[in-house]
Write a protein that holds these residues in place. Structure first.
Motif, short mmCIF file in Angstrom:
data_model
loop_
_atom_site.label_atom_id
_atom_site.label_comp_id
_atom_site.label_asym_id
_atom_site.label_seq_id
_atom_site.Cartn_x
_atom_site.Cartn_y
_atom_site.Cartn_z
N ILE A 30 42.22 35.90 32.47
CA ILE A 30 42.32 35.31 33.90
C ILE A 30 41.29 35.75 34.83
N TYR A 39 42.20 40.41 31.48
CA TYR A 39 43.06 39.78 30.67
C TYR A 39 44.58 40.24 31.35
N ARG A 40 45.59 39.21 31.15
CA ARG A 40 46.77 39.34 31.52
C ARG A 40 47.61 39.72 30.21
N ARG A 42 50.81 42.36 27.99
CA ARG A 42 51.96 42.59 27.99
C ARG A 42 52.01 44.03 27.09
N PRO A 49 54.10 43.17 32.07
CA PRO A 49 52.66 42.66 32.19
C PRO A 49 51.80 43.77 32.62
N ALA A 51 47.25 44.39 33.47
CA ALA A 51 46.01 43.87 33.62
C ALA A 51 44.99 44.88 32.73
N PHE A 105 49.36 45.33 37.11
CA PHE A 105 49.40 44.03 37.39
C PHE A 105 50.23 43.41 38.62
N ASN A 107 51.14 40.56 41.18
CA ASN A 107 51.09 38.91 41.62
C ASN A 107 50.63 38.94 43.10
N LEU A 333 47.60 31.95 38.40
CA LEU A 333 48.36 32.41 37.38
C LEU A 333 49.63 31.61 37.09
N SER A 340 46.96 36.11 41.03
CA SER A 340 46.68 37.47 40.60
C SER A 340 45.15 37.38 40.49
N TYR A 342 41.56 39.41 39.74
CA TYR A 342 40.99 40.83 39.35
C TYR A 342 39.42 40.52 39.21
N LEU A 354 41.55 42.23 41.00
CA LEU A 354 42.97 42.73 40.87
C LEU A 354 43.63 43.41 42.06
#
Length: 602
Positions: A30, A39-40, A42, A49, A51, A105, A107, A333, A340, A342, A354
């Protein structure tokens, strides 16, 4: 052409699906800068989620880049504050051999992007000022100077400035460690928001007052919609900072404060604590509606529109061409309609960056005669190794070792008000969440874990009030079976008093689910009547009381109804959970539980 140019022309980032230390799985890139990528991801165990900032492969051996990376991890690990992005883990991925930093992370979009839509109202500005200044004050109290305070480094979740978060501590300086900056001796960050000390004036001595100056420039832009022209050549940077800039466009109510914040002499500027506590004379009561944009958790007020938070502008000047280069780094996103952002501070393009833990409106209960509740506790920082620590996990023993670590955590006894849960574990890294009233037992656990396992875990402590300790003890008795425990998903973990908390509950199979709220005063209220059935989940909307402090939301699953878990009135936590355990033992009923920590703020 440099030696790295051929690599950069073919490199396309880490593919989606790649796992990091067996803890996180990459979903999408991202953001990218000159030295790193964002990167996003999980969490594999929970699906939450995260970051992840990761150095580029050709920067792994660059000492300056590593130092900046380490600096951000060290700064975030020392700053447990709701206005500062939360840190999870700093380590090296053993297969990719690349250091990475995992963090919260959120939003949202940057304040810079929001101000493209127009300036904030005066009332909104005050809320923003108090929020961000309180976070910077916390950093200063921990000896951390941000040194790059700018609209790009303030992220606004859900377009609600009351939830603004400060990001990007990559060039932060610790006054307690006595170290020097990686980038020069004083200046770092965006030149337009640099303080006089950062460009060479007043002995080049960068202190907490430097953040005050930069934040003053941010407040000017937020209130007027125009950025003060403080950039240019090195000569212009210095000359523009020899005097207080023209503040004629600033509201008279706040102009004296900005004049002090933008004074060339740092000794004559206010402290960040003064800024955080400043309020206009005879100010009106704050509005109950969101101070910017739409807030899905707020309640609409008749005759009030979010558009009132914007000052109409009939003379909107176009941005300079170079600003477009900054905005080009902002990536939309997918999902939720939010943004989002970063950022790597060492990115030549200035890529935007971010960056979560309330009391219920309920049937009034007779007041308990007890001492006043303590002030809301802050979340304790996670533990951070001074250097990234890696234990190769490619051996066949990897999965078995991870299971042994989970067993060690589950069996560890830290006292009555101590509960730890392995959020994510691999053979070489562990992220652990804890609940407790004191950090001392977690320090003891940290040392024991390191001695036993050979590496340092990342331990995040959710500090509760002593009156909530019976709930923590209950969790330690029934909440260690993570595979069978209910899963709680919340719309937010930090709310303003009076707002609504929305959430869902999953992973309860055919069991009876009870929803409980443990207030900061240690009162337990059953809220199961608010649960609404859905497909494989239950949902709820909880109106929060108009008070402040840490709240514990508990979900208990049982094979049948237990009367002790459905008390009609609020009850003291020690009595409530003692009755619940006793009834379960008498009936040979197995309970499982999960908890989430929610913070109510003003």
């Amino acid at each position: 052409m440099t030696a790295n140019d051929p690599f950069r022309s073919s490199y396309r980032g880490v593919p989606a699906g790649t796992r990091l230390n067996g803890i996180y799985e990459i979903e999408a890139m991202i953001g990218a800068g000159g030295m790193g990528e964002v990167y996003r991801c999980r969490e594999i165990q929970t699906g939450s989620p995260v970051a992840v900032k990761m150095l580029l492969p050709d920067m792994v051996d660059n000492e300056a880049a590593l130092a900046l990376f380490r600096r951000e991890a060290a700064a975030l690990h020392n700053l447990p504050h709701e206005a500062i992005v939360r840190y999870f883990l700093f380590t090296v991925e053993p297969v990719l051999q690349r250091p990475y930093l995992a963090m919260e992370f959120v939003n949202g979009r940057s304040l810079s992007n929001m101000l493209d839509d127009g300036p904030l109202t005066f009332e909104a500005l005050i809320k923003l000022m108090q929020r961000v200044a309180s976070g910077l004050q916390a950093a200063h109290e921990h000896g951390i100077i941000h040194r790059d305070v700018s609209p790009d480094n303030i992220i606004v979740p859900l377009d609600d400035i009351r939830r603004a978060k400060i990001i990007d501590f990559g060039i932060a300086r610790s006054t307690q460690m006595g170290d020097k900056t990686i980038i020069g001796s004083g200046f770092a960050g965006k030149d337009n928001y640099a303080s006089p000390e950062q460009v060479g004036l007043y002995g080049n001595d960068v202190t907490a007052k430097s953040d005050v100056y930069s934040f003053g420039l941010v407040l000017f832009q937020a209130l007027t919609g125009q950025k003060l022209d403080m950039g240019g050549s090195q000569f212009q940077l210095v000359e523009k900072r020899r005097r207080v800039p023209d503040l004629g466009a600033v509201d008279l109510r706040i102009r004296p404060l900005l004049e002090r914040m933008l004074h060339p002499d740092p000794a004559l500027r206010p402290t960040m604590a003064e800024v955080a506590n400043w309020a206009p004379a005879a100010s009106a009561q704050p509005s109950a509606v969101p101070l910017h944009g739409f807030d899905p958790l707020g309640k609409p007020e008749a005759g009030t529109s979010a558009q009132q938070e914007r000052v109409p502008s009939t003379t909107r000047n176009s941005r300079r061409i170079w600003l477009g280069a900054c905005v080009a780094g902002l990536l939309l996103l997918l999902g939720g309609g939010g943004y989002s952002f970063y950022k790597f501070v060492w990115s030549s393009s200035g890529l935007a960056a971010l960056p979560p833990p309330p009391k219920l409106a309920a049937t009034p209960a007779p007041p308990r005669i007890e001492p006043a509740p303590p002030q809301p506790a802050r979340q304790e920082p996670v533990k951070l190794p001074s250097q990234p620590t890696v234990t190769p996990s490619s051996s066949p023993d990897g999965p078995g070792r991870a299971e042994r670590i989970r067993r060690y955590v589950a069996q560890y006894a830290g006292g009555d008000c101590f509960f730890i849960l392995p959020v994510a574990v691999s053979a070489s890294a562990a992220v652990i969440e804890g609940f407790g009233a004191s950090t001392a037992p977690f320090d003891t656990f940290d040392k024991a874990f390191r001695k036993e396992q050979g590496f340092e875990a990342s331990v995040g402590v959710r500090q509760v009030n002593p009156a909530q300790c019976p709930a923590v003890k209950f969790l330690s008795q029934v909440g260690s079976d993570q595979a069978r425990a209910p899963r709680i998903n919340l719309s937010a973990t930090e709310l303003k008093a009076g707002e609504t908390l929305n959430g869902t509950i999953e992973n309860f199979a055919n069991r009876v689910v009870e929803l409980l709220m443990v207030s900061d005063r240690g009162e337990v209220q059953s809220l199961s009547y608010l649960l609404k059935p859905g497909i494989d989940s239950l949902s709820f909307a909880l109106p929060m009381a108009r008070s402040t402090g840490p709240q514990l939301l508990l979900v208990v699953a049982a094979p049948r109804v237990l009367d002790s878990l459905r008390q009609p009135r609020p009850m003291a936590a020690d009595t409530f959970f003692l009755q619940a355990i006793s009834e379960a033992q008498r009936g040979n009923v197995t309970l499982t539980a999960a908890a989430r920590y929610v913070m109510l703020t003003n």
